[in-house]
Design a protein around this motif. Sequence first.
Motif, PDB file in Angstrom:
ATOM      1  N   ASP A 342       0.874  -1.160  -0.010  1.00  0.00           N
ATOM      2  CA  ASP A 342      -0.085  -0.018  -0.049  1.00  0.00           C
ATOM      3  C   ASP A 342       0.900   1.191   0.043  1.00  0.00           C
ATOM      4  N   GLU A 343       1.821   1.290   0.625  1.00  0.00           N
ATOM      5  CA  GLU A 343       2.761   2.317   0.843  1.00  0.00           C
ATOM      6  C   GLU A 343       3.621   2.475  -0.491  1.00  0.00           C
ATOM      7  N   ILE A 344       3.880   1.520  -1.118  1.00  0.00           N
ATOM      8  CA  ILE A 344       4.883   1.818  -2.359  1.00  0.00           C
ATOM      9  C   ILE A 344       3.980   2.114  -3.546  1.00  0.00           C
ATOM     10  N   VAL A 345       2.595   1.657  -3.439  1.00  0.00           N
ATOM     11  CA  VAL A 345       1.590   2.074  -4.394  1.00  0.00           C
ATOM     12  C   VAL A 345       1.478   3.773  -4.504  1.00  0.00           C
ATOM     13  N   ARG A 346       1.638   4.232  -3.376  1.00  0.00           N
ATOM     14  CA  ARG A 346       1.714   5.622  -3.228  1.00  0.00           C
ATOM     15  C   ARG A 346       2.906   6.516  -3.594  1.00  0.00           C
ATOM     16  N   ILE A 347       4.160   5.723  -3.177  1.00  0.00           N
ATOM     17  CA  ILE A 347       5.337   6.461  -3.472  1.00  0.00           C
ATOM     18  C   ILE A 347       6.161   6.016  -4.813  1.00  0.00           C
ATOM     19  N   LYS A 348       5.455   5.010  -5.707  1.00  0.00           N
ATOM     20  CA  LYS A 348       6.226   4.575  -6.583  1.00  0.00           C
ATOM     21  C   LYS A 348       6.440   5.693  -7.739  1.00  0.00           C
ATOM     22  N   GLY A 349       7.723   5.756  -8.402  1.00  0.00           N
ATOM     23  CA  GLY A 349       7.901   6.779  -9.341  1.00  0.00           C
ATOM     24  C   GLY A 349       8.420   7.937  -8.625  1.00  0.00           C
ATOM     25  N   LYS A 350       8.415   8.238  -7.372  1.00  0.00           N
ATOM     26  CA  LYS A 350       8.713   9.353  -6.611  1.00  0.00           C
ATOM     27  C   LYS A 350      10.243   9.240  -6.251  1.00  0.00           C
ATOM     28  N   LYS A 351      10.875  10.670  -5.872  1.00  0.00           N
ATOM     29  CA  LYS A 351      11.985  10.802  -5.431  1.00  0.00           C
ATOM     30  C   LYS A 351      12.128  10.318  -4.115  1.00  0.00           C
ATOM     31  N   THR A 353      13.573  11.677  -1.487  1.00  0.00           N
ATOM     32  CA  THR A 353      13.158  12.855  -0.772  1.00  0.00           C
ATOM     33  C   THR A 353      11.848  13.253  -0.643  1.00  0.00           C
ATOM     34  N   GLU A 354      10.775  12.657  -1.650  1.00  0.00           N
ATOM     35  CA  GLU A 354       9.358  12.952  -1.587  1.00  0.00           C
ATOM     36  C   GLU A 354       8.699  11.877  -0.536  1.00  0.00           C
ATOM     37  N   ILE A 355       9.317  10.789  -0.255  1.00  0.00           N
ATOM     38  CA  ILE A 355       8.554  10.163   0.552  1.00  0.00           C
ATOM     39  C   ILE A 355       7.921  10.557   1.784  1.00  0.00           C
ATOM     40  N   GLU A 356       8.657  11.576   2.487  1.00  0.00           N
ATOM     41  CA  GLU A 356       7.828  11.880   3.927  1.00  0.00           C
ATOM     42  C   GLU A 356       6.841  12.855   3.536  1.00  0.00           C
ATOM     43  N   GLN A 357       6.968  13.823   2.368  1.00  0.00           N
ATOM     44  CA  GLN A 357       5.796  14.303   1.832  1.00  0.00           C
ATOM     45  C   GLN A 357       4.491  13.497   1.388  1.00  0.00           C
ATOM     46  N   VAL A 358       4.856  12.410   0.906  1.00  0.00           N
ATOM     47  CA  VAL A 358       3.677  11.597   0.426  1.00  0.00           C
ATOM     48  C   VAL A 358       3.051  10.828   1.772  1.00  0.00           C
ATOM     49  N   LEU A 359       4.065  10.155   2.473  1.00  0.00           N
ATOM     50  CA  LEU A 359       3.398   9.349   3.396  1.00  0.00           C
ATOM     51  C   LEU A 359       3.120  10.071   4.520  1.00  0.00           C
ATOM     52  N   GLY A 360       3.881  11.068   4.975  1.00  0.00           N
ATOM     53  CA  GLY A 360       3.829  11.521   6.137  1.00  0.00           C
ATOM     54  C   GLY A 360       4.983  11.436   7.150  1.00  0.00           C
ATOM     55  N   TYR A 361       5.796  10.438   6.672  1.00  0.00           N
ATOM     56  CA  TYR A 361       6.841   9.619   7.368  1.00  0.00           C
ATOM     57  C   TYR A 361       7.894   9.082   6.607  1.00  0.00           C
ATOM     58  N   THR A 362       8.909   8.797   6.939  1.00  0.00           N
ATOM     59  CA  THR A 362       9.915   7.931   6.113  1.00  0.00           C
ATOM     60  C   THR A 362      10.602   6.933   6.911  1.00  0.00           C
ATOM     61  N   ASN A 363      10.725   5.665   6.356  1.00  0.00           N
ATOM     62  CA  ASN A 363      11.435   4.568   7.264  1.00  0.00           C
ATOM     63  C   ASN A 363      12.802   4.625   6.601  1.00  0.00           C
ATOM     64  N   HIS A 364      12.872   4.605   5.090  1.00  0.00           N
ATOM     65  CA  HIS A 364      14.157   4.287   4.433  1.00  0.00           C
ATOM     66  C   HIS A 364      14.313   5.372   3.122  1.00  0.00           C
ATOM     67  N   ASP A 365      15.127   5.409   2.758  1.00  0.00           N
ATOM     68  CA  ASP A 365      15.483   6.081   1.252  1.00  0.00           C
ATOM     69  C   ASP A 365      15.006   5.013   0.241  1.00  0.00           C
ATOM     70  N   ASP A 366      15.262   3.631   0.510  1.00  0.00           N
ATOM     71  CA  ASP A 366      15.033   2.804  -0.640  1.00  0.00           C
ATOM     72  C   ASP A 366      13.829   1.809  -0.329  1.00  0.00           C
ATOM     73  N   LEU A 367      13.532   1.177  -1.280  1.00  0.00           N
ATOM     74  CA  LEU A 367      12.499   0.024  -1.102  1.00  0.00           C
ATOM     75  C   LEU A 367      12.995  -1.142  -1.070  1.00  0.00           C
ATOM     76  N   VAL A 368      14.137  -1.505  -1.283  1.00  0.00           N
ATOM     77  CA  VAL A 368      14.663  -2.838  -1.119  1.00  0.00           C
ATOM     78  C   VAL A 368      16.315  -2.658  -0.957  1.00  0.00           C
ATOM     79  N   HIS A 369      16.868  -2.497  -0.217  1.00  0.00           N
ATOM     80  CA  HIS A 369      18.322  -2.628   0.069  1.00  0.00           C
ATOM     81  C   HIS A 369      19.046  -3.625  -0.534  1.00  0.00           C
ATOM     82  N   ARG A 370      20.049  -3.117  -0.881  1.00  0.00           N
ATOM     83  CA  ARG A 370      21.087  -4.206  -1.971  1.00  0.00           C
ATOM     84  C   ARG A 370      21.505  -5.461  -0.992  1.00  0.00           C
ATOM     85  N   ASP A 371      21.802  -5.203   0.284  1.00  0.00           N
ATOM     86  CA  ASP A 371      22.122  -6.070   1.378  1.00  0.00           C
ATOM     87  C   ASP A 371      21.035  -7.092   1.588  1.00  0.00           C
ATOM     88  N   ASN A 372      20.126  -6.914   1.251  1.00  0.00           N
ATOM     89  CA  ASN A 372      18.500  -7.838   1.536  1.00  0.00           C
ATOM     90  C   ASN A 372      18.088  -8.086   0.087  1.00  0.00           C
TER      91      ASN A 372
END
Length: 378
Positions: A342-351, A353-372
């Motif tokens: 649900d969160e990714i549907v809202r922030i896909k295609g965004k930069k 830096t725009e995650i917090e503006q869209v969701l109201g919070y930010t956990n990480h800058d990436d959706l899937v980290h390379r180590d995971n």
Amino acid sequence: MSASSLVQVIQEAQCIVIKVGSNVLVRGTGLDLPFLYTLAEDIHELRQAGKKVVIVTSGSIATAMVKLATPARPKALPLKQAYAAVGQLGLMWEYERAFRVYNIPVAQVLLTKGDLENRKRYLNSHNTFMALFDLGVIPIVNENDTVATDEIRFGDNDSLSAMVAGVVNADVNIILSDIDGLYTANPQLEPGATHIALVSSIDEQVEKMAGNSLSSVGTGGMITKMQAAKICMNAGIHMIIGCGRGNHALRRLMKGKTRGTLFEPSIDAVSAKKRWILQSLTSKGKLVIDDGARQALTRKDASLLPIGVTGVQGRFERGDCVDIVGADGVAVAKGLALYSSDEIVRIKGKKSTEIEQVLGYTNHDDLVHRDNMVLYNA
């Protein structure tokens, strides 16, 4: 392997988990304060060297036994849990006082194994530990014995320390015990028992040694330490069993003045996690990416950013495994999502830096980290 190799593992580690058993922390009349205060000094030295440290401590029930003048360890489960609640306060107060000498703040973290087996709570725990590191705080972990029974039944937080080592991406888990490592037999009963300096794999023979060389005090013994070693080795983490008796026990171990047993993994931590993702996890959904994101993942070893995602398929929660596919439907990678579908549907295609503006919070800058993340063409 010589003692210098054990020392080298500690010297090169950037993140260290130190498990303190009740058999070295608590003496007949209460907490062994000289041990605790010199342990704080030793950990202060580690932090001055730039290392992150987590303490996993036992001793809440034993502390309560002294406080309530109880000569024998309680047997009834509700009583054990009540004792744990009574003892935890005094235990943490002494840790607070010991580290205050060096102006080091500490935090109490109460966990259950269930917290670390649930992927969402696992990630929440990881984020909390990382925030505490950023604040310069030492997390002091104990099992939440008032609601969990694993430590009470199976003993001494050995497995918990190994699981915490995985949560914080530690390089080594050091278990301070009343014995200086693994022996071929119980050295207290067989003086000719041989000390084992290095274990590269845990087979039936090693498990038999553990069954015959229990530590003399505490509820866990060597068998639970072998269970902890398996967890660490399978996660690409070194584990050390060293003697915690006496003042500056950790310093003596770090400098090679006392011996211990080093359990050496055959795989590094990142590779172990990726093997787990590839072989053990079922994908709950898909992230469709554009060609730019595909090239960044496959050629630059990058993490997946929201700007490169064009579509979301399926429903999944933060921490679930997802497939990453190109616009042509060909699988590119598999990894752990840091946001829900649900969160990714809202922030896909965004930069980012725009995650917090869209969701109201930010956990990480990436959706899937390379180590995971595991690339299929790798």
